[in-house]
Design an enzyme around this catalytic site. Structure first.
Site, PDB file in Angstrom:
ATOM      1  N   ALA A 232       0.836  -1.205   0.000  1.00  0.00           N
ATOM      2  CA  ALA A 232       0.000   0.000   0.000  1.00  0.00           C
ATOM      3  C   ALA A 232       0.869   1.253   0.000  1.00  0.00           C
ATOM      4  O   ALA A 232       0.601   2.211  -0.732  1.00  0.00           O
ATOM      5  CB  ALA A 232      -0.935  -0.003   1.210  1.00  0.00           C
ATOM      6  N   TYR A 233       1.914   1.244   0.812  1.00  0.00           N
ATOM      7  CA  TYR A 233       2.825   2.391   0.858  1.00  0.00           C
ATOM      8  C   TYR A 233       3.453   2.615  -0.513  1.00  0.00           C
ATOM      9  O   TYR A 233       3.484   3.742  -1.029  1.00  0.00           O
ATOM     10  CB  TYR A 233       3.913   2.153   1.901  1.00  0.00           C
ATOM     11  CG  TYR A 233       4.938   3.253   1.985  1.00  0.00           C
ATOM     12  CD1 TYR A 233       4.731   4.359   2.804  1.00  0.00           C
ATOM     13  CD2 TYR A 233       6.117   3.195   1.244  1.00  0.00           C
ATOM     14  CE1 TYR A 233       5.670   5.376   2.883  1.00  0.00           C
ATOM     15  CE2 TYR A 233       7.062   4.201   1.310  1.00  0.00           C
ATOM     16  CZ  TYR A 233       6.838   5.288   2.133  1.00  0.00           C
ATOM     17  OH  TYR A 233       7.773   6.292   2.200  1.00  0.00           O
ATOM     18  N   GLY A 234       3.977   1.533  -1.123  1.00  0.00           N
ATOM     19  CA  GLY A 234       4.610   1.656  -2.430  1.00  0.00           C
ATOM     20  C   GLY A 234       3.659   2.171  -3.490  1.00  0.00           C
ATOM     21  O   GLY A 234       4.039   2.980  -4.346  1.00  0.00           O
ATOM     22  N   THR A 236       1.057   4.121  -3.033  1.00  0.00           N
ATOM     23  CA  THR A 236       0.801   5.554  -2.832  1.00  0.00           C
ATOM     24  C   THR A 236       1.994   6.393  -3.265  1.00  0.00           C
ATOM     25  O   THR A 236       1.828   7.493  -3.793  1.00  0.00           O
ATOM     26  CB  THR A 236       0.467   5.864  -1.362  1.00  0.00           C
ATOM     27  OG1 THR A 236       1.572   5.491  -0.515  1.00  0.00           O
ATOM     28  CG2 THR A 236      -0.778   5.124  -0.911  1.00  0.00           C
ATOM     29  N   LYS A 237       3.198   5.889  -3.062  1.00  0.00           N
ATOM     30  CA  LYS A 237       4.375   6.651  -3.468  1.00  0.00           C
ATOM     31  C   LYS A 237       4.548   6.659  -4.984  1.00  0.00           C
ATOM     32  O   LYS A 237       5.087   7.606  -5.552  1.00  0.00           O
ATOM     33  CB  LYS A 237       5.625   6.108  -2.777  1.00  0.00           C
ATOM     34  CG  LYS A 237       5.703   6.474  -1.301  1.00  0.00           C
ATOM     35  CD  LYS A 237       5.672   7.984  -1.115  1.00  0.00           C
ATOM     36  CE  LYS A 237       5.755   8.406   0.342  1.00  0.00           C
ATOM     37  NZ  LYS A 237       5.739   9.882   0.513  1.00  0.00           N
TER      38      LYS A 237
END
Length: 348
Positions: A232-234, A236-237
């Site tokens: 999820a972090y990746g 969004t980035k």
């Protein structure tokens, strides 16, 4: 004052002499307004002609045409007014310190009022009355608008806005095991929060005669490579780069010349966010090899950020601390020479 085709023409002698040429250019339906202005500028040589439905005005253009070609405006004179989101710790705090060391004025913010108060007090002890801070949850539009109002009240305008606030919910696990709360936290902070901040930063800077620069910080995944255990972090980035490019295109379509959106890449920084993921052999290897303290990264980034307004450049920029060459060099040194082993975390 003469009129034609629903447009008013100013009584400038230059326009009276060239009215037929102007009429011919403005009646070309297949040309965009920007192209028409460029043709008119070239036709007149010494004047930029701006056509609107109300009137046609003439402004001196030798500098304007040159600025359009070079992508530059008059340089901004320091000290600069800086706003950094998510700046009470980690790379955000380190950036704030570095800007203050350079003599700039800085507004910091965080979701925690207590952390803001502590950070402001610490920075004031070191740099005096050049720092302000306020509570702000970037996922709330009302909070971001209040952040803008707070900044304008204390500094009148902002030259550089850095979108640093981000979250991985301190969760490193497969997406199938992620909780609803963690996913919402990551996406709201990194995507919605960034959009809200960009919107308010642009709206503010568009009202400033000096314009401004917005920097969006990327992270793991922004280059499209997989980020297992924090998917999820990746994701969004990855969207950070797309959003930045879209905003650059929107500003260009609107012919905005004094507001620019850039990307900023700090690489791997030894923050709580990064170190919380040092749980596998591979993660420990790359953290030891590639990561740097926030202070080291800020010392590199801040002069490069400040150089943009100082030069008058209005071209979008992607400032990277950890380039591909640097990364491969460090990995080679580790493999060949054993450099940086166990530097931050013990490798098994």
């Amino acid at each position: 004052m003469a009129t034609w085709s629903g447009f008013n023409v100013s009584s400038s002698p230059l326009l009276r002499l060239r009215s037929s040429s102007v009429s011919n250019v403005t009646k070309l339906p297949f040309l965009s307004p920007i192209c028409r202005r460029r043709l008119l500028a070239e036709r007149f040589g010494l004047a930029t002609v701006v056509v609107t439905r109300q009137n046609l005005t003439v402004t001196p253009s030798s500098a304007a045409v040159e600025a359009r070609i070079s992508g530059k405006r008059e340089p901004m004179t320091p000290p600069y007014n800086i706003l950094i989101t998510g700046s009470t710790k980690g790379i955000g705090y380190a950036l704030a310190r570095e800007f203050l060391k350079a003599g700039d004025n800085v507004v910091i913010c965080s979701r925690s009022a207590e952390r803001v108060e502590t950070a402001v007090q610490s920075l004031k002890e070191e740099f005096g009355e050049h720092v302000w801070g306020t509570k702000c949850d970037v996922t709330e539009g009302k909070d971001v608008r209040e952040l803008v109002a707070y900044s304008q009240k204390n500094l009148k305008y902002i030259d550089i806005w850095i979108n640093n606030a981000g979250s991985n919910a301190y969760s490193f696990k497969p997406l199938a095991e992620a909780s609803d709360e963690d996913l919402i936290e990551v996406v709201k902070t990194n995507t919605l929060g960034l959009m809200l901040c960009c919107r308010e930063a642009m709206n503010m800077m568009l009202t400033q005669s000096r314009g401004g620069h917005i920097f969006n910080i990327d992270g793991a995944g922004s280059d499209g490579r997989p980020t297992p255990r924090f998917a999820a972090y990746g994701a969004t980035k990855r969207s950070v780069v797309h959003l930045t490019k879209s905003l650059q295109a929107e500003l260009q379509m609107q012919d905005v010349k004094n507001v620019v959106v850039h990307n900023l890449s700090p690489g791997m920084v030894t923050t709580d966010l990064l170190m919380s993921g040092a749980t596998t052999k591979q993660a420990k290897f790359f953290i030891n090899v590639l990561a740097e303290p926030a202070e080291v990264v800020a010392e590199y980034l801040v002069p490069n950020i400040r150089a943009i307004p100082a030069s008058g450049s209005m071209k979008p920029t992607y400032i990277r601390f950890l380039t591909g060459i640097k990364a491969y060099t460090k990995i080679f040194s580790r493999v060949a020479l054993g450099a940086r082993k166990n530097r931050y975390v013990t490798e098994e």
